[in-house]
Design an enzyme around this catalytic site. Sequence first.
Site, PDB file in Angstrom:
ATOM      1  N   ASP A   1       0.969  -1.175   0.087  1.00 23.61           N
ATOM      2  CA  ASP A   1      -0.086  -0.102  -0.152  1.00 23.61           C
ATOM      3  C   ASP A   1       0.993   1.276  -0.048  1.00 23.61           C
ATOM      4  O   ASP A   1       0.589   2.290  -0.867  1.00 23.61           O
ATOM      5  CB  ASP A   1      -0.845   0.066   1.223  1.00 23.61           C
TER       6      ASP A   1
ATOM      7  N   ARG B   1       1.445   5.271  17.211  1.00 25.83           N
ATOM      8  CA  ARG B   1       1.104   6.265  16.247  1.00 25.83           C
ATOM      9  C   ARG B   1       1.269   7.590  16.645  1.00 25.83           C
ATOM     10  O   ARG B   1       1.884   8.486  15.840  1.00 25.83           O
ATOM     11  CB  ARG B   1      -0.466   6.184  16.054  1.00 25.83           C
TER      12      ARG B   1
ATOM     13  N   ASP C   1      -5.689   4.271  13.488  1.00 23.89           N
ATOM     14  CA  ASP C   1      -4.631   4.956  13.127  1.00 23.89           C
ATOM     15  C   ASP C   1      -4.577   6.271  12.479  1.00 23.89           C
ATOM     16  O   ASP C   1      -3.824   7.043  12.887  1.00 23.89           O
ATOM     17  CB  ASP C   1      -3.453   3.723  12.508  1.00 23.89           C
TER      18      ASP C   1
ATOM     19  N   SER D   1      -3.330  -8.789   8.492  1.00 20.58           N
ATOM     20  CA  SER D   1      -2.825  -7.682   8.450  1.00 20.58           C
ATOM     21  C   SER D   1      -2.007  -7.462   9.904  1.00 20.58           C
ATOM     22  O   SER D   1      -2.527  -7.951  11.091  1.00 20.58           O
ATOM     23  CB  SER D   1      -3.702  -6.424   8.382  1.00 20.58           C
TER      24      SER D   1
HETATM   25  N1  ARG Z   1      -6.584  -2.845  16.945  1.00 20.38           N
HETATM   26  C1  ARG Z   1      -5.439  -2.349  17.319  1.00 20.38           C
HETATM   27  C2  ARG Z   1      -5.345  -0.656  17.645  1.00 20.38           C
HETATM   28  O1  ARG Z   1      -6.141  -0.060  17.030  1.00 20.38           O
HETATM   29  C3  ARG Z   1      -4.024  -2.673  16.357  1.00 20.38           C
HETATM   30  C4  ARG Z   1      -4.216  -1.794  14.875  1.00 20.38           C
HETATM   31  C5  ARG Z   1      -3.251  -2.282  13.832  1.00 20.38           C
HETATM   32  N2  ARG Z   1      -3.511  -3.719  13.426  1.00 20.38           N
HETATM   33  C6  ARG Z   1      -2.934  -4.308  12.388  1.00 20.38           C
HETATM   34  N3  ARG Z   1      -3.307  -5.621  12.492  1.00 20.38           N
HETATM   35  N4  ARG Z   1      -2.722  -3.713  11.576  1.00 20.38           N
HETATM   36  O2  ARG Z   1      -4.537  -0.466  18.292  1.00 20.38           O
END
Ligand code: ARG
Length: 423
Positions: A15, A103, A132, A183
């Site tokens: 991506d 993040r 995110d 993912s």
């Molecule tokens: N659900 C988690 C959060 O919002 C992880 C997000 C990223 N997860 C991922 N498998 N890409 O903090």
Amino acid sequence: MNDKPIVLAYSGGLDTSVLLKRFLLDGYDVIALTADLGESDAIAGGGAAAALHAVKAKALALGARDAVLVDAKARFIDDFAQKALHANALYEGVYPLSAALSRPLIAHLLVETAHAKGATVVAHGCTGKGNDQVRIELGVRALDPQLVCRAPLREQPLSRPDAIAFAKEHGVPIAHTQDKPYSIDANLWGRSIEAGVLEDPWNAPPEDAYAWTAPPAARPAQPDEVVIEFEHGVPQWNRLDGWEMVAQLNVLAGKHGIGRIDLVEDRVIGMKSREVYECPASTVLIAAHKALERLVLTRDELRFKALCDQRYSELIYDGLWMSPLRGALDAFNASLADRMIGKVRLSLNQGVATVTGTQSPFGLYSEALATYGKGDAFDHDAAEGFIKLHGLPTELVARVTAPPPFDKAQDSGASHLRQEVTT
Ligand code: ARG
């Protein structure tokens, strides 16, 4: 000739590689930013640096003007994870917030890189229905409201087949994408696994979802004992502290299968999603930190802190790391951490980290008060008066609402109450 600089948070995946190319086609001068948060060090150590250098090389090969690789492991653990540890931060009671904590740091790095490179636009590859985007964009806005933050995958969602077609057409290498079942997001504080068969919450997580934690059949029969030493709430183990301790603890606790979490969670944007996590080190450290708090903090401090801790975890999850409330709660936690000095012993075995001992020069536990054996120093007589006054409000209510048989009883048994009410 491109002349609009843009800093793109770049993971090296399909991506963000497609985004990099699209920005070039749109006339941007792309600066690719990759952060090393210990995603691979968390488990193996070696190989991590090489993999990240390959990401940097890929960005340059795609045509980026510059590719910046930042080793942010120490900053992540010392400035973000450590604060979350002071707050025992677990979203919805179980998730140590590994992805969520990274993040705001990525937001810092985007802003710092933009300032260093003279860019007024930054970009990320988050989609429009995840958490995110909220965390990164709120972070960027808090740090520099003048910067424009682009989110092309929200502006124009990109399906996987379309991404592959674009990549093929524009010479973006597609590495091992045949059947990407999940993912994944990972850093030293934990690994998150989402999508694929996990989208049906009835499906048990398959073993192939896990990479850091041993399956039940492969876990050692014998426990490992660890002693975590806290100095003002900051943990040390095996003469290591900071990110290196976390990395090694991930390996040891992961070997025992500790830190597997399966959560149907509430996203910031309102929907529920199912995510599986493996967080060996953070699970052990939070268990140890909580155990020391139970020894050192007063009942009132513990009760009040539990409310603050829950709020703290919500702030992190909801992208409000930069909020003044988080800073205020940090100050509260730091003041309690003055006395958070001591040791916690844990036994790691079969997926569970069990606290087996605590010790602190500031411990409030008194064996002389607690003992049922000889040398009991507790004032038993004081308990009687305490019970009378502690229960007085409840007893007063009972007096005015109780049915008649209770009224009669007052004439004899509850005589102390009348005296206390009239004097
Ligand atoms: N659900 C988690 C959060 O919002 C992880 C997000 C990223 N997860 C991922 N498998 N890409 O903090």
